[in-house]
Design an enzyme around this catalytic site. Structure first.
Site, PDB file in Angstrom:
ATOM      1  N   THR A 243       3.126  -8.045  -3.136  1.00 42.28           N
ATOM      2  CA  THR A 243       3.808  -7.702  -1.877  1.00 42.28           C
ATOM      3  C   THR A 243       4.613  -6.407  -1.949  1.00 42.28           C
ATOM      4  OG1 THR A 243       5.768  -9.002  -2.477  1.00 42.28           O
ATOM      5  CG2 THR A 243       4.032 -10.149  -1.223  1.00 42.28           C
TER       6      THR A 243
ATOM      7  N   GLY B 249       5.220  -0.102  -2.326  1.00 38.45           N
ATOM      8  CA  GLY B 249       5.236   1.223  -2.980  1.00 38.45           C
ATOM      9  C   GLY B 249       6.600   1.853  -2.793  1.00 38.45           C
TER      10      GLY B 249
ATOM     11  N   ASP C 282       3.701 -13.147  -5.123  1.00 36.45           N
ATOM     12  CA  ASP C 282       4.575 -12.399  -6.036  1.00 36.45           C
ATOM     13  C   ASP C 282       5.424 -11.429  -5.220  1.00 36.45           C
ATOM     14  OD1 ASP C 282       5.194 -11.357  -8.902  1.00 36.45           O
ATOM     15  OD2 ASP C 282       4.778  -9.548  -7.722  1.00 36.45           O
TER      16      ASP C 282
ATOM     17  N   TYR D 277      11.735  -5.091  -3.643  1.00 33.86           N
ATOM     18  CA  TYR D 277      10.708  -4.716  -2.650  1.00 33.86           C
ATOM     19  C   TYR D 277      11.257  -4.721  -1.223  1.00 33.86           C
ATOM     20  CZ  TYR D 277       7.529  -5.878  -6.538  1.00 33.86           C
ATOM     21  OH  TYR D 277       6.903  -5.962  -7.754  1.00 33.86           O
TER      22      TYR D 277
ATOM     23  N   LYS E 261      11.951 -11.530  -8.509  1.00 38.41           N
ATOM     24  CA  LYS E 261      12.438 -10.842  -9.718  1.00 38.41           C
ATOM     25  C   LYS E 261      13.871 -10.344  -9.567  1.00 38.41           C
ATOM     26  CE  LYS E 261       7.703  -9.174 -10.103  1.00 38.41           C
ATOM     27  NZ  LYS E 261       7.274  -8.765  -8.751  1.00 38.41           N
TER      28      LYS E 261
ATOM     29  N   HIS F  46      12.969  -8.159 -13.924  1.00 36.77           N
ATOM     30  CA  HIS F  46      11.973  -7.174 -13.467  1.00 36.77           C
ATOM     31  C   HIS F  46      11.660  -6.128 -14.548  1.00 36.77           C
ATOM     32  CE1 HIS F  46      10.497  -5.428  -9.371  1.00 36.77           C
ATOM     33  NE2 HIS F  46       9.675  -5.081 -10.345  1.00 36.77           N
TER      34      HIS F  46
ATOM     35  N   LYS G 216      -2.450  -6.623  -4.348  1.00 32.29           N
ATOM     36  CA  LYS G 216      -1.690  -6.490  -3.098  1.00 32.29           C
ATOM     37  C   LYS G 216      -2.624  -5.946  -2.023  1.00 32.29           C
ATOM     38  CE  LYS G 216       0.314  -3.330  -0.196  1.00 32.29           C
ATOM     39  NZ  LYS G 216      -0.271  -2.055   0.308  1.00 32.29           N
ATOM     40  N   SER G 217      -2.545  -6.509  -0.840  1.00 30.87           N
ATOM     41  CA  SER G 217      -3.208  -5.912   0.306  1.00 30.87           C
ATOM     42  C   SER G 217      -2.507  -6.361   1.564  1.00 30.87           C
ATOM     43  CB  SER G 217      -4.688  -6.309   0.361  1.00 30.87           C
ATOM     44  OG  SER G 217      -5.262  -5.736   1.522  1.00 30.87           O
TER      45      SER G 217
ATOM     46  N   LYS H 226      -6.306  -7.946   6.295  1.00 30.85           N
ATOM     47  CA  LYS H 226      -6.766  -9.344   6.308  1.00 30.85           C
ATOM     48  C   LYS H 226      -8.097  -9.508   5.568  1.00 30.85           C
ATOM     49  CE  LYS H 226      -7.109 -13.180   9.585  1.00 30.85           C
ATOM     50  NZ  LYS H 226      -8.487 -13.628   9.688  1.00 30.85           N
TER      51      LYS H 226
ATOM     52  N   ARG I  61      -9.487  -7.708   3.275  1.00 30.47           N
ATOM     53  CA  ARG I  61      -9.374  -7.494   1.813  1.00 30.47           C
ATOM     54  C   ARG I  61      -8.649  -8.664   1.148  1.00 30.47           C
ATOM     55  NH1 ARG I  61      -7.285  -1.288   1.978  1.00 30.47           N
ATOM     56  NH2 ARG I  61      -9.269  -0.277   2.416  1.00 30.47           N
ATOM     57  N   ILE I  62      -7.631  -9.181   1.835  1.00 34.10           N
ATOM     58  CA  ILE I  62      -6.906 -10.339   1.289  1.00 34.10           C
ATOM     59  C   ILE I  62      -7.900 -11.476   1.074  1.00 34.10           C
ATOM     60  CG2 ILE I  62      -5.213 -12.139   1.926  1.00 34.10           C
ATOM     61  CD1 ILE I  62      -3.608  -9.862   3.333  1.00 34.10           C
TER      62      ILE I  62
ATOM     63  N   ASN J 264     -10.453 -10.561  -1.794  1.00 36.37           N
ATOM     64  CA  ASN J 264      -9.945 -10.499  -3.173  1.00 36.37           C
ATOM     65  C   ASN J 264      -9.895 -11.867  -3.854  1.00 36.37           C
ATOM     66  OD1 ASN J 264      -9.701  -7.747  -2.972  1.00 36.37           O
ATOM     67  ND2 ASN J 264      -7.498  -7.747  -2.555  1.00 36.37           N
TER      68      ASN J 264
HETATM   69  P1  NDP Z   1      -2.904  -2.969  -6.547  1.00 34.60           P
HETATM   70  O1  NDP Z   1      -3.692  -2.683  -7.766  1.00 34.60           O
HETATM   71  O2  NDP Z   1      -2.821  -4.380  -6.072  1.00 34.60           O
HETATM   72  O3  NDP Z   1      -3.489  -2.044  -5.389  1.00 34.60           O
HETATM   73  C1  NDP Z   1      -3.028  -2.137  -4.069  1.00 34.60           C
HETATM   74  C2  NDP Z   1      -3.855  -1.139  -3.218  1.00 34.60           C
HETATM   75  O4  NDP Z   1      -5.232  -1.531  -3.208  1.00 34.60           O
HETATM   76  C3  NDP Z   1      -3.406  -1.073  -1.785  1.00 34.60           C
HETATM   77  O5  NDP Z   1      -3.472   0.285  -1.417  1.00 34.60           O
HETATM   78  C4  NDP Z   1      -4.446  -1.899  -1.043  1.00 34.60           C
HETATM   79  O6  NDP Z   1      -4.623  -1.409   0.281  1.00 34.60           O
HETATM   80  C5  NDP Z   1      -5.679  -1.635  -1.864  1.00 34.60           C
HETATM   81  N1  NDP Z   1      -6.647  -2.748  -1.858  1.00 34.60           N
HETATM   82  C6  NDP Z   1      -6.384  -4.057  -2.097  1.00 34.60           C
HETATM   83  N2  NDP Z   1      -7.527  -4.780  -2.077  1.00 34.60           N
HETATM   84  C7  NDP Z   1      -8.529  -3.906  -1.801  1.00 34.60           C
HETATM   85  C8  NDP Z   1      -9.933  -4.053  -1.638  1.00 34.60           C
HETATM   86  N3  NDP Z   1     -10.533  -5.243  -1.769  1.00 34.60           N
HETATM   87  N4  NDP Z   1     -10.660  -2.943  -1.345  1.00 34.60           N
HETATM   88  C9  NDP Z   1     -10.070  -1.739  -1.229  1.00 34.60           C
HETATM   89  N5  NDP Z   1      -8.755  -1.531  -1.361  1.00 34.60           N
HETATM   90  C10 NDP Z   1      -7.983  -2.609  -1.656  1.00 34.60           C
HETATM   91  O7  NDP Z   1      -1.459  -2.334  -6.762  1.00 34.60           O
HETATM   92  P2  NDP Z   1       0.078  -2.746  -6.746  1.00 34.60           P
HETATM   93  O8  NDP Z   1       0.740  -1.655  -7.515  1.00 34.60           O
HETATM   94  O9  NDP Z   1       0.559  -3.062  -5.399  1.00 34.60           O
HETATM   95  O10 NDP Z   1       0.167  -4.054  -7.651  1.00 34.60           O
HETATM   96  C11 NDP Z   1      -0.024  -5.345  -7.144  1.00 34.60           C
HETATM   97  C12 NDP Z   1       1.245  -6.156  -7.137  1.00 34.60           C
HETATM   98  O11 NDP Z   1       1.773  -6.318  -8.446  1.00 34.60           O
HETATM   99  C13 NDP Z   1       2.419  -5.533  -6.364  1.00 34.60           C
HETATM  100  O12 NDP Z   1       2.231  -5.598  -4.959  1.00 34.60           O
HETATM  101  C14 NDP Z   1       3.570  -6.330  -6.911  1.00 34.60           C
HETATM  102  O13 NDP Z   1       3.617  -7.627  -6.301  1.00 34.60           O
HETATM  103  C15 NDP Z   1       3.192  -6.416  -8.386  1.00 34.60           C
HETATM  104  N6  NDP Z   1       3.793  -5.306  -9.174  1.00 34.60           N
HETATM  105  C16 NDP Z   1       4.759  -5.629 -10.099  1.00 34.60           C
HETATM  106  C17 NDP Z   1       5.373  -4.642 -10.837  1.00 34.60           C
HETATM  107  C18 NDP Z   1       6.423  -5.003 -11.835  1.00 34.60           C
HETATM  108  O14 NDP Z   1       7.149  -4.108 -12.310  1.00 34.60           O
HETATM  109  N7  NDP Z   1       6.549  -6.257 -12.203  1.00 34.60           N
HETATM  110  C19 NDP Z   1       5.018  -3.204 -10.696  1.00 34.60           C
HETATM  111  C20 NDP Z   1       3.942  -2.982  -9.756  1.00 34.60           C
HETATM  112  C21 NDP Z   1       3.356  -4.008  -9.032  1.00 34.60           C
HETATM  113  P3  NDP Z   1      -4.139  -2.160   1.620  1.00 34.60           P
HETATM  114  O15 NDP Z   1      -2.817  -2.817   1.361  1.00 34.60           O
HETATM  115  O16 NDP Z   1      -4.060  -1.045   2.613  1.00 34.60           O
HETATM  116  O17 NDP Z   1      -5.207  -3.157   1.977  1.00 34.60           O
END
Ligand code: NDP
Length: 329
Positions: free
Chosen positions: A41, A44, A70, A75, A103, A136, A276-277, A280, A282-283, A286
């Site tokens: 969730t 960025g 998560d 966030y 976290k 975190h 994360k997405s 709908k 893609r969610i 995935n």
């Molecule tokens: P991800 O690797 O989950 O990538 C997210 C991106 O991928 C978004 O731009 C999303 O676009 C796109 N996406 C998702 N599914 C698809 C698909 N099937 N096809 C094409 N594009 C897709 O990156 P995150 O860095 O967000 O990591 C995931 C999660 O991990 C975070 O949201 C967070 O909850 C956690 N996290 C934890 C950290 C920590 O320090 N503990 C640090 C970083 C992340 P869109 O949303 O536009 O669909």
């Protein structure tokens, strides 16, 4: 009689088809169970929450079968997660069937700040407990962003107090390295149930994975797509991208997409991916990775992309004594 047998066979197949899409659970060392797939969730660093985009995503995710969300105080969308959870619970989803991870942010590393920080997250989430609370980062900082040198062992003692109060069912850490986890264990303190770190094709962390398996610590993998999408890949990021011909071949073979192949690979390694997405379709796409298995030669190819390349090195904390990652030369 013949019809009864046929009906029985059809029902068995249907049940099997539904089961093969169900997300399995992994056992935590404290006895609780954790769903082996989660929705991320984090919007960025450069995106401010607009209002209900995460609330919608979490609602769609729960409808699609996700049971693990998560999130994090940092966030700034815990309230949106809370609204989606409340809505789904009113619609009949049982709270105890959901698994909510949040976290502790770096500004609350003092031992006596942990419980109040968790209470604030619970207020945001409108929940009486979270299923998993993670530190975190091992790195503390003050609100003016100067370093706070509180020992994360003290922070961990505060986490244990939060668990004892029933505010968190399980506790764990994020972005800790092996040495830092060892230090917690050397104090005779309870082990973290979960370690959450970056894991994707370019950063597979095999030694950390085998360490966690040996200790019974479950690994959650954040940023599971790494540099797969050209829009997110830095210029120096190693391959593959989402249009890689070898990955497309594997995806076509199983009638899946390349993002699904990468998520399936992490699931087969025993890692909980957190894609994360906000979209709908893609969610829904995935999470549909529990009805096929990769072949050994396909896993070998996917393993070959591991270059130890980190997308989130957090270099701004490089000079903190508890900076957890390898330092650039
Ligand atoms: P991800 O690797 O989950 O990538 C997210 C991106 O991928 C978004 O731009 C999303 O676009 C796109 N996406 C998702 N599914 C698809 C698909 N099937 N096809 C094409 N594009 C897709 O990156 P995150 O860095 O967000 O990591 C995931 C999660 O991990 C975070 O949201 C967070 O909850 C956690 N996290 C934890 C950290 C920590 O320090 N503990 C640090 C970083 C992340 P869109 O949303 O536009 O669909």
């Amino acid at each position: 009689m013949k019809e009864t047998v046929l009906l029985f066979v059809a029902c068995a197949v249907l049940t099997h088809a539904a089961d093969s899409q169900t997300v399995p659970k992994l056992k935590l060392l404290d006895g609780h169970e954790i769903p082996a797939f989660a929705l991320g969730t984090w919007l960025g660093n450069n995106t401010k929450p607009a209002g209900h985009e995460v609330e919608d995503a979490v609602s769609w995710a729960i409808d699609a079968g996700y049971r693990h969300i998560d999130t994090a105080f940092a966030y700034r969308i815990e309230d949106q997660v809370g609204r989606a959870v409340a809505k789904k619970v009113t619609e009949g989803v049982r709270r105890e069937d959901l698994f909510i991870t949040t976290k502790l942010w770096n500004e609350n590393h003092a031992r006596d700040q942990v419980v109040p920080a968790l209470r604030e997250s619970l207020k945001n989430l409108n929940l009486s407990y979270v299923d998993l609370y993670l530190i975190h980062w091992p790195v503390g900082q003050f609100s003016n962003r100067t370093f706070d040198y509180t020992d994360y062992v003290e922070t961990w003692r505060g986490m244990i107090e939060a668990k004892q109060l029933g505010l968190a069912r399980s506790i764990g850490v994020s972005n800790f390295n092996q040495r830092q986890i060892d230090r917690l264990l050397e104090q005779g303190l309870q082990a973290p149930a979960v370690l959450q770190v970056e894991i994707n094709l370019n950063l597979q962390q095999p030694s950390l994975l085998s360490y966690c398996k040996e200790k019974g610590i479950v690994l959650m993998g954040y940023t599971p797509f790494g540099s797969l999408f050209p829009s997110k890949a830095r210029a120096d990021a190693p391959p593959p991208r989402v249009d890689d011909p070898k990955l497309l071949d594997i995806a076509n073979k199983y009638n899946k997409t390349v993002p699904q192949i990468t998520l399936r690979y992490l699931v087969e390694l025993g890692i909980i991916p957190i894609p994360k997405s906000l979209t709908k379709t893609r969610i829904e796409q995935n999470i549909a990775v529990f009805d096929f298995s990769l072949a050994q030669d396909e896993r070998d190819l996917l393993r070959s992309y591991d270059k130890g390349y980190r997308t989130i090195p957090q270099l701004k904390w490089l000079d903190h004594p508890y900076y957890p990652f390898e330092k650039p030369e």
